[in-house]
Design an enzyme around this catalytic site. Structure first.
Site, PDB file in Angstrom:
ATOM      1  N   GLN A  92       0.861  -1.187   0.000  1.00  0.00           N
ATOM      2  CA  GLN A  92       0.000   0.000   0.000  1.00  0.00           C
ATOM      3  C   GLN A  92       0.900   1.240   0.000  1.00  0.00           C
ATOM      4  OE1 GLN A  92      -3.638  -0.619  -0.079  1.00  0.00           O
ATOM      5  NE2 GLN A  92      -2.529  -2.465  -0.708  1.00  0.00           N
ATOM      6  N   GLY A 111     -12.232   2.475   3.619  1.00  0.00           N
ATOM      7  CA  GLY A 111     -11.255   1.662   2.914  1.00  0.00           C
ATOM      8  C   GLY A 111     -10.338   2.460   2.010  1.00  0.00           C
ATOM      9  N   HIS A 112      -9.351   1.766   1.460  1.00  0.00           N
ATOM     10  CA  HIS A 112      -8.308   2.432   0.683  1.00  0.00           C
ATOM     11  C   HIS A 112      -8.857   3.029  -0.613  1.00  0.00           C
ATOM     12  CE1 HIS A 112      -7.139  -1.730  -1.276  1.00  0.00           C
ATOM     13  NE2 HIS A 112      -8.413  -1.452  -1.404  1.00  0.00           N
ATOM     14  N   GLY A 113      -8.366   4.220  -0.913  1.00  0.00           N
ATOM     15  CA  GLY A 113      -8.737   4.885  -2.146  1.00  0.00           C
ATOM     16  C   GLY A 113     -10.098   5.562  -2.136  1.00  0.00           C
ATOM     17  N   ARG A 167      -4.827   3.839   4.024  1.00  0.00           N
ATOM     18  CA  ARG A 167      -4.099   4.493   2.934  1.00  0.00           C
ATOM     19  C   ARG A 167      -4.408   3.795   1.614  1.00  0.00           C
ATOM     20  NH1 ARG A 167       0.879   5.702   3.564  1.00  0.00           N
ATOM     21  NH2 ARG A 167       0.844   5.604   5.827  1.00  0.00           N
TER      22      ARG A 167
END
Length: 315
Positions: free
Chosen positions: A194, A235-237, A214
């Site tokens: 990540q 969550g990521h993004g 991240r």
């Protein structure tokens, strides 16, 4: 403080005796002599008739009562400001506790408070007036904007950027690795590095034990003015829009995007890689499987128009 003075400070219209001395604020049930209470929901009108409060803050359309009234077009907001008149949290003085560990390469602004057993890593930047309570962690190259507060046990991971005037409640983690794995031919899961970060803009509040991951690449973004409750996972993004209200136990899977002024109530879940339009309201425990147009109120799992959901539930 006399009721007439409070009316002036809150820009309220006074009905009744303004010479009454107000000593504090309280709910209708708990209020006693000297207390100011509030009535924002008509269904509590009977409780208001029985309250022992000395005065009540009400909306402009509320019926007359025997008690003195302060009228405002937004009584809940006015009451929130009334609390600030009588309750002021004890300030943390600028100081660095002797047990805090701060890297020699970190940049520490003026009037900063760093609590006991807090760690600040290499090349971290701590802005003016930041308040960091005990046992916090600010990892390498992270940035904390001016006048932001980190409560005990919270963690800001490496390279994460936190804006000005933010609040991070206890035991939250901003910048943990996103949940990303690729399946190998033998069936085992291969962890995807990540490599991205998290950016939190100004005036954002993050509740206790909330996690914001991240991005795999690029950034997870929380835009200005958004308020996030306890036990939320982003969550990521993901991109969370301006002035969102995200309530307890909401879960946003990776790459969810929300518009401006979205309200996600308790235990809403979004499947990820979808968009939730401006001004959308999502009721408790709704499952969002597909993108939602702006301005809708949705319920159920999968999410449908709230009025249709009410009819189907009744049926």
């Amino acid at each position: 403080m006399k009721l007439v003075e409070i009316a002036d400070r809150l820009s309220c219209n006074l009905e009744g005796d303004g010479s009454i001395e107000i000593l504090g604020v309280a709910t209708l049930e708990r209020a006693g002599a000297g207390d100011l209470s509030f009535l924002t929901n008509p269904k509590y009108h009977n409780e208001a008739k029985k309250t022992a409060a000395s005065a009540i803050l009400v909306g402009n359309d509320s019926p007359p009562m025997t008690l003195p009234l302060l009228r405002h077009d937004n009584p809940y907001l006015a009451f929130a400001r009334a609390i600030e008149i009588f309750y002021k949290p004890a300030p943390l003085p600028p100081a660095i506790h002797t047990t805090a560990w701060i890297s020699d390469t970190a940049t520490i602004g003026e009037d900063v408070h760093v609590g006991a057993f807090t760690f600040i890593g290499e090349h971290a930047v701590i802005g003016k007036g930041v308040r960091i309570h005990s046992r916090c962690t600010v990892e390498a190259a992270a940035q904390i904007g001016e006048h932001t507060t980190m409560h005990s046990g919270s963690v800001v991971r490496e390279r994460v950027v936190i804006g000005r005037n933010c609040i991070i409640q206890a035991n939250s983690v901003v910048g943990a690795d996103g949940f990303g794995y690729a399946k190998q031919q033998n069936g085992e899961w291969y962890p995807i590095v990540q490599a991205g970060t998290v950016i939190v803009e100004d005036e954002v509040e993050i509740g206790a034990s909330t996690t914001i991951d991240r991005a795999t690449l690029g950034e997870t973004l929380i835009k200005s003015g958004t308020k996030i409750d306890n036990l939320v996972h982003i969550g990521h993004g993901c991109v969370v829009g301006t002035d969102n209200l995200i309530c307890a136990q909401v879960g946003l899977a990776g790459s969810t995007r929300t518009g401006k002024g979205v309200v996600l109530t308790a235990q809403v879940g979004a499947a990820g890689h979808l968009e939730i339009g401006d001004g959308t309201i999502v009721t408790p425990q709704t499952g969002i499987a597909n993108s939602i147009d702006a301005g809708l109120i949705v319920s159920g799992s999968p999410a449908i128009d709230h009025k249709i959901w009410l009819r189907s539930s009744a049926a």
